[in-house]
Design a protein around this motif. Structure first.
Motif, PDB file in Angstrom:
ATOM      1  N   PRO A   1       1.094  -1.241   0.187  1.00  0.00           N
ATOM      2  CA  PRO A   1      -0.136   0.210  -0.363  1.00  0.00           C
ATOM      3  C   PRO A   1       0.283   1.015   0.659  1.00  0.00           C
ATOM      4  CG  PRO A   1      -1.245  -1.478   1.002  1.00  0.00           C
ATOM      5  CD  PRO A   1       0.630  -1.890   1.106  1.00  0.00           C
ATOM      6  N   ARG A   2       2.389   1.427   0.360  1.00  0.00           N
ATOM      7  CA  ARG A   2       2.986   2.437   0.715  1.00  0.00           C
ATOM      8  C   ARG A   2       3.312   2.726  -0.371  1.00  0.00           C
ATOM      9  NH1 ARG A   2       4.177   1.374   5.834  1.00  0.00           N
ATOM     10  NH2 ARG A   2       5.467  -0.501   5.516  1.00  0.00           N
ATOM     11  N   PHE A   3       3.751   1.653  -1.383  1.00  0.00           N
ATOM     12  CA  PHE A   3       4.602   2.094  -2.885  1.00  0.00           C
ATOM     13  C   PHE A   3       3.256   2.111  -3.679  1.00  0.00           C
ATOM     14  CE2 PHE A   3       3.818  -0.515  -6.708  1.00  0.00           C
ATOM     15  CZ  PHE A   3       4.684   0.281  -7.603  1.00  0.00           C
ATOM     16  N   LEU A   4       1.827   1.443  -3.451  1.00  0.00           N
ATOM     17  CA  LEU A   4       0.958   2.661  -4.547  1.00  0.00           C
ATOM     18  C   LEU A   4       0.866   4.047  -3.736  1.00  0.00           C
ATOM     19  CD1 LEU A   4      -1.712  -0.266  -4.393  1.00  0.00           C
ATOM     20  CD2 LEU A   4      -0.189   0.198  -6.525  1.00  0.00           C
ATOM     21  N   ARG A   5       0.786   4.045  -2.947  1.00  0.00           N
ATOM     22  CA  ARG A   5       0.378   5.552  -2.464  1.00  0.00           C
ATOM     23  C   ARG A   5       1.951   6.985  -2.642  1.00  0.00           C
ATOM     24  NH1 ARG A   5      -2.217   3.323   2.325  1.00  0.00           N
ATOM     25  NH2 ARG A   5      -0.181   3.156   3.130  1.00  0.00           N
ATOM     26  N   ALA A   6       2.478   5.715  -2.900  1.00  0.00           N
ATOM     27  CA  ALA A   6       4.604   6.674  -2.968  1.00  0.00           C
ATOM     28  C   ALA A   6       3.730   7.080  -4.359  1.00  0.00           C
ATOM     29  CB  ALA A   6       5.352   5.745  -3.000  1.00  0.00           C
ATOM     30  N   LEU A   7       3.561   6.117  -5.568  1.00  0.00           N
ATOM     31  CA  LEU A   7       3.418   6.073  -7.346  1.00  0.00           C
ATOM     32  C   LEU A   7       2.782   7.093  -7.424  1.00  0.00           C
ATOM     33  CD1 LEU A   7       4.215   5.107  -9.643  1.00  0.00           C
ATOM     34  CD2 LEU A   7       2.841   3.062  -9.460  1.00  0.00           C
ATOM     35  N   PHE A   8       1.096   7.251  -6.645  1.00  0.00           N
ATOM     36  CA  PHE A   8       0.563   7.755  -6.969  1.00  0.00           C
ATOM     37  C   PHE A   8       0.576   9.131  -6.730  1.00  0.00           C
ATOM     38  CE2 PHE A   8      -3.108  10.614  -5.697  1.00  0.00           C
ATOM     39  CZ  PHE A   8      -4.066  11.054  -6.729  1.00  0.00           C
ATOM     40  N   GLY A   9       1.197   9.253  -5.365  1.00  0.00           N
ATOM     41  CA  GLY A   9       2.236  10.780  -5.236  1.00  0.00           C
ATOM     42  C   GLY A   9       3.238  11.144  -6.322  1.00  0.00           C
ATOM     43  N   ILE A  10       3.879  10.438  -6.272  1.00  0.00           N
ATOM     44  CA  ILE A  10       4.619  10.606  -8.074  1.00  0.00           C
ATOM     45  C   ILE A  10       4.253  11.409  -9.154  1.00  0.00           C
ATOM     46  CG2 ILE A  10       6.154   9.567  -9.252  1.00  0.00           C
ATOM     47  CD1 ILE A  10       7.170   7.890  -6.942  1.00  0.00           C
ATOM     48  N   ALA A  11       3.003  10.780  -9.469  1.00  0.00           N
ATOM     49  CA  ALA A  11       2.418  11.000 -10.540  1.00  0.00           C
ATOM     50  C   ALA A  11       1.729  11.877 -10.313  1.00  0.00           C
ATOM     51  CB  ALA A  11       0.955  10.075 -11.189  1.00  0.00           C
ATOM     52  N   VAL A  12       1.217  12.108  -9.035  1.00  0.00           N
ATOM     53  CA  VAL A  12       0.927  13.820  -9.318  1.00  0.00           C
ATOM     54  C   VAL A  12       1.634  15.052  -9.037  1.00  0.00           C
ATOM     55  CG1 VAL A  12      -0.399  15.170  -7.428  1.00  0.00           C
ATOM     56  CG2 VAL A  12      -1.264  13.374  -8.088  1.00  0.00           C
ATOM     57  N   LEU A  13       3.194  15.036  -8.323  1.00  0.00           N
ATOM     58  CA  LEU A  13       4.206  15.709  -8.710  1.00  0.00           C
ATOM     59  C   LEU A  13       4.099  15.855 -10.068  1.00  0.00           C
ATOM     60  CD1 LEU A  13       6.585  17.402  -7.322  1.00  0.00           C
ATOM     61  CD2 LEU A  13       7.824  15.740  -6.892  1.00  0.00           C
ATOM     62  N   LEU A  14       4.181  14.772 -10.844  1.00  0.00           N
ATOM     63  CA  LEU A  14       5.011  14.286 -12.255  1.00  0.00           C
ATOM     64  C   LEU A  14       3.992  15.829 -13.692  1.00  0.00           C
ATOM     65  CD1 LEU A  14       6.517  11.724 -13.351  1.00  0.00           C
ATOM     66  CD2 LEU A  14       7.692  13.393 -12.876  1.00  0.00           C
ATOM     67  N   ALA A  15       2.641  15.320 -12.686  1.00  0.00           N
ATOM     68  CA  ALA A  15       1.348  16.560 -12.994  1.00  0.00           C
ATOM     69  C   ALA A  15       1.640  17.936 -13.132  1.00  0.00           C
ATOM     70  CB  ALA A  15       0.387  15.516 -12.706  1.00  0.00           C
ATOM     71  N   GLY A  16       2.248  18.481 -12.212  1.00  0.00           N
ATOM     72  CA  GLY A  16       2.389  19.320 -11.552  1.00  0.00           C
ATOM     73  C   GLY A  16       3.826  20.171 -11.878  1.00  0.00           C
ATOM     74  N   LEU A  17       4.256  19.210 -12.195  1.00  0.00           N
ATOM     75  CA  LEU A  17       5.863  20.509 -12.511  1.00  0.00           C
ATOM     76  C   LEU A  17       5.840  19.909 -14.106  1.00  0.00           C
ATOM     77  CD1 LEU A  17       8.776  17.676 -11.220  1.00  0.00           C
ATOM     78  CD2 LEU A  17       7.766  20.446 -10.417  1.00  0.00           C
ATOM     79  N   ALA A  18       4.753  19.627 -14.879  1.00  0.00           N
ATOM     80  CA  ALA A  18       4.563  19.709 -16.277  1.00  0.00           C
ATOM     81  C   ALA A  18       3.360  20.542 -16.670  1.00  0.00           C
ATOM     82  CB  ALA A  18       3.685  17.857 -17.148  1.00  0.00           C
ATOM     83  N   ILE A  19       2.046  20.802 -15.829  1.00  0.00           N
ATOM     84  CA  ILE A  19       2.085  22.263 -15.167  1.00  0.00           C
ATOM     85  C   ILE A  19       2.026  23.319 -15.254  1.00  0.00           C
ATOM     86  CG2 ILE A  19      -0.291  23.263 -13.883  1.00  0.00           C
ATOM     87  CD1 ILE A  19      -1.444  20.491 -14.304  1.00  0.00           C
ATOM     88  N   TRP A  20       2.891  23.133 -14.602  1.00  0.00           N
ATOM     89  CA  TRP A  20       4.379  24.257 -13.626  1.00  0.00           C
ATOM     90  C   TRP A  20       4.812  25.408 -15.006  1.00  0.00           C
ATOM     91  CZ3 TRP A  20       8.787  24.274 -10.265  1.00  0.00           C
ATOM     92  CH2 TRP A  20       9.509  25.540  -9.636  1.00  0.00           C
TER      93      TRP A  20
END
Length: 862
Positions: A495-514
């Protein structure tokens, strides 16, 4: 079709990143399929079972391999006739190979590091290019030789080739492969002594030296492959030939794929090709990545200060100074690679199960929410480090501060998420190296303004793909369901891996939008740069082409300190820099990166026109392709003489001009306006006779405001000016030259030779070190049969293009005076974009000066 081609060109950057990711994804998918029956616990068990003897043996073989790698450069230098201490060659090759092994991006990282070491040692760009070419030739010869011998002596068939290929045919193929090593020797035997590569002439080594370099490369590859082979649980020496075949194919596949570091591709090919237990192979590959890739990178950072040969045995103060001398040169690429590796370690650690015993001990110190938050924060920190690493390569102060803070926080996260003290120690070592190199990161550019190159984005996303593969492989036995996202426990690694993977995806999307919403450089306010503001930098200039800044047709990018600038023009999508930056050389890299960033934000392309060898390292860092443009004729004033048979034609011309009544004089700049009308008459007569019009950008034009800024050398006959040249001279006495050279159509024989002779003597009498006669375009470009197409075309134009320009005649004329020739280069984008950039250069050089304002300040984006 045209729309399709235009679409590809428009989205070339995105398509390049997508292609690299697709190849990496295919590699990881293949690896996942190959390991479908392998349990992660078996890999962990095999990894833990590695003996001290195996690790020590792998370390010794790795050291042997890297030691042999240093001999590539030593042999190459010997072939070129360059005498350098082995320490210098060793540092250049070691740092270069550790960087390119870990990151790929060979030119940007490894090639740049090698270039900087050799430039500091006094080699020119041509010699360095030849060293790289000869080292590459040795490597591929070694691969061919050892792969051929392995195939010829193998007693088994690789599983991949088990489709009817008999052992007999494998042996024949191996012998045929070995003969390919003879190609360089045959080329030399049939008269080809050198080849032209990137504008640099590289000699083909003779049979003895070629054999020696091939043998060294073969021994290096044997040691490198043996370092992996020895990590297998029960290595059978008789199986090594078959193992090396798989290893060689994996190397080739990793290089062809262009995946950074061959991550995933190398492992997939080895596991697919080499027979044996797949869990054991993967465990050995993981250990090999640490021993052969990561540890040499850490060692390269520690050896950063050990460069200057004189300081090796000197006092401690000298040694410290030696370390600082290359600090700004090698620290950025090495630390960028280290930080990237640190980010990957954090991601892989967050994707794999934690030690159960450590988690049990941790619960006595930290509550579960802190553990969960630390795990997520460590993965996000690792992701950010991947994208901050290129900022370190560009020497950004903001990247240094942010990276240091992230690494310090990541140390705490590593301890809090599972008491990973090994990981924390590695990160602490990177922080210490980063802090020691603080002086190397001096650029103040905001991080948001710094574009990420295609290669770095591909490398970062490939690292994230690697961690994703590691996580899904480690937890492939887990039954995934929606409730898994909300399970919180000390043993809840999946579960920690899945949550981290989701967090990384959100971070990447945020960086791309920025990045997407960041303001364009085209909308930024502009400010004027006056000629007066350029004076401090011009006072430091040691090349006279710096004074082309005063022609009035250029924009300027001025250093914050005011002691350096670069001049450029924008033509369509092309941002064209004229010559080397001017002034304090410490600011050059910063100025070029700033302009590169502005051009990138405006969707433009950067091209550096007529640069010298001192700017080549920065051009390589910028990711530009280097092309030789021509050679500049320089006169060493201390050695110039009219005595001897070589100056016979000059003496004859001087006598003929004097007999015609020629008299030489220099008009001071303050008095030039009085003679403008007479000078203009000469200039107009010259233009009519030559059927030419005024040029711009790389040459001055007859503009009264420009001409009046400099002294003017004239030749008079019967009191009338018949020839003139405006004099450019640096304040430090390094160089004198001329820009405009004009004469009347009816000119007596020898007058222009007389003008140059007197100018050279005039410069020598005033203590200048050299006099330059300008560039001979396309001179020194060798267009042999195996040379690149552009080089063959340039050489053809030089030899047969007299009606178009008179290339060869111009060089022959300047050769009468020149005592040495200095190469000049163009650095620009690859492919068709380079041709488009050169077409833009032609337009701005040929554009009539009526389109510019000669004496007005020029607006420049800031």
């Amino acid at each position: 079709m045209r729309r399709f081609v235009a679409c590809i060109r428009t989205h070339k950057r995105s398509l390049s990143i997508l292609a690299a990711l697709i190849v990496a994804a295919l590699g990881f998918s293949a690896l996942f399929g190959l390991l479908h029956s392998v349990r992660p616990r078996a890999i962990r068990h095999t990894f833990d079972a590695l003996s001290t003897a195996q690790i020590a043996g792998a370390l010794a073989l790795t050291a042997t391999s890297y030691l042999l790698l240093t001999l590539y450069d030593s042999f190459a230098l010997h072939i070129l006739g360059k005498t350098l201490p082995w320490r210098t060659a060793a540092l250049a090759s070691f740092t270069s190979y550790t960087l390119s092994h870990n990151l790929g991006l060979a030119l940007l990282t490894g090639g740049s590091a090698r270039y900087r070491v050799y430039r500091a040692a006094g080699l020119d760009g041509g010699a360095i290019g030849s060293v790289i070419a000869l080292a590459s030739l040795a490597f591929w010869n070694g691969v061919i030789l050892l792969a051929g011998l392995a195939a010829a002596t193998s007693t088994q068939i690789l599983p991949f080739f088990d489709f009817g290929l008999s052992l007999h045919w494998l042996h024949i193929a191996g012998i045929a492969t070995v003969t390919l090593c003879l190609i360089p020797m045959l080329l030399r035997h049939f008269g080809l002594r050198a080849v032209e590569i990137g504008g640099w002439r590289t000699p083909i080594p003779g049979p003895a030296k070629s054999a020696a370099m091939t043998l060294v490369a073969a021994l290096d590859l044997a040691a490198a492959s043996a370092a992996l082979f020895i990590l297998l649980p029960a290595p059978d020496p008789a199986a090594w030939p078959l193992f090396f075949l798989g290893y060689a194919l994996a190397i080739i596949a990793a290089l062809i794929s262009h995946v950074p570091g061959g991550l995933g591709v190398f492992e997939a090919v080895v596991i697919a090709m080499v027979p044996g237990d797949k869990a054991e192979l993967l465990a050995a590959l993981l250990a090999y990545r640490v021993i052969y890739y990561l540890l040499p990178l850490l060692l390269a950072a520690l050896l950063l200060a050990w460069h200057e040969s004189r300081a090796w045995h000197g006092p401690a103060k000298q040694l410290a100074a030696a370390g600082q001398s290359l600090l700004r040169e090698l620290a950025p690429p090495l630390l960028a690679a280290l930080v990237f590796a640190g980010g990957l370690i954090l991601l892989l650690s967050g994707s794999t199960p934690a030690e159960a015993a450590r988690m049990h001990d941790l619960k006595h110190f930290l509550p579960l929410p802190f553990v969960e938050a630390s795990h997520l924060a460590a993965s996000l920190a690792g992701t950010l480090l991947l994208f901050l690493a290129p900022g370190l390569l560009r020497r950004l102060d903001g990247a240094f501060v942010a990276t240091r803070a992230l690494l310090a926080a990541a140390i705490l996260f590593s301890l809090a998420k599972g008491f990973d003290y090994e990981e924390a120690l590695i990160l602490a070592g990177i922080v210490a190296a980063l802090q020691w190199s603080r002086a190397a990161f001096y650029r103040k550019t905001a991080l948001i303004d710094a574009p990420l190159s295609t290669g770095w984005i591909a490398a970062a996303l490939t690292a994230i793909l690697a961690s994703t593969f590691a996580g899904f492989f480690a937890y492939k036995h887990v039954a995934y369901s929606g409730s898994l996202w909300w399970q919180f426990s000390l043993n809840g690694d999946a579960p920690r891996f899945l949550r981290a993977l989701f967090g990384i995806a959100v971070l990447l999307a945020g960086l791309a939008i920025w990045r997407l919403l960041a303001p364009s450089a085209r909308s930024v306010r502009t400010s004027a740069v006056s000629f007066d503001q350029l004076e401090p930098a011009l006072a430091l200039a040691d090349r006279t082409d710096a004074f082309l800044a005063l022609t009035g047709d250029k924009r300027f990018l001025l250093a914050d300190e005011g002691d350096a600038f670069l001049m450029y023009r924008i033509e369509g999508a092309n941002w064209i820099v004229m010559g080397d930056p001017v002034g304090n050389e410490d600011r050059w890299s910063d100025l070029l990166w700033k302009l590169r960033e502005k051009a990138d934000a405006a969707q433009g392309r950067l091209l550096l026109y007529q640069i010298g060898a001192r700017t080549l390292p920065q051009a390589i860092d910028l990711g530009l392709s280097i092309v030789k443009y021509g050679e500049e004729a320089e006169v060493d004033l201390d050695s110039f003489t009219l005595a001897g048979p070589q100056a016979k034609t000059l003496r004859h011309a001087e006598r003929r001009a004097e007999q015609a009544g020629a008299e030489f004089a220099v008009i001071a700049a303050a008095h030039v306006p009085r003679h403008i009308a007479e000078l203009k008459a000469v200039s107009d007569d010259w233009l009519r006779a030559k059927k030419q019009r005024e040029k711009a950008f790389s040459l001055g034009s007859f503009d009264p405001a420009y001409i009046a800024r400099f002294p003017c050398a004239v030749v008079r006959i019967d009191g009338r000016i018949v020839a003139f040249a405006n004099i450019l001279a640096t304040a430090n006495g390094a160089e004198m030259s001329v820009d405009l050279m004009r004469h009347v159509a009816a000119l007596p024989y020898g007058v222009m030779d007389f003008l140059f002779i007197r100018l050279i003597q005039y410069a020598r009498d005033r203590g200048f070190r050299r006099f330059t006669l300008g560039i001979a375009p396309l001179a020194g470009v060798d267009g042999r049969r195996l040379a690149p197409t552009w080089a063959r075309g340039a050489a053809f134009l030089f030899r047969h293009g007299e009606m178009l320009y008179g290339f060869e005649g111009l060089r022959s004329y300047k050769a009468k005076f020149a005592t040495r020739w200095e190469p000049r280069y163009i650095a620009g984008p690859r492919g068709m974009a380079f041709a488009q950039g050169m077409a833009a250069v032609h337009r701005i050089v040929s554009r009539p000066p009526a389109t510019k304002k000669a004496a007005a300040p020029v607006a420049a984006p800031v």
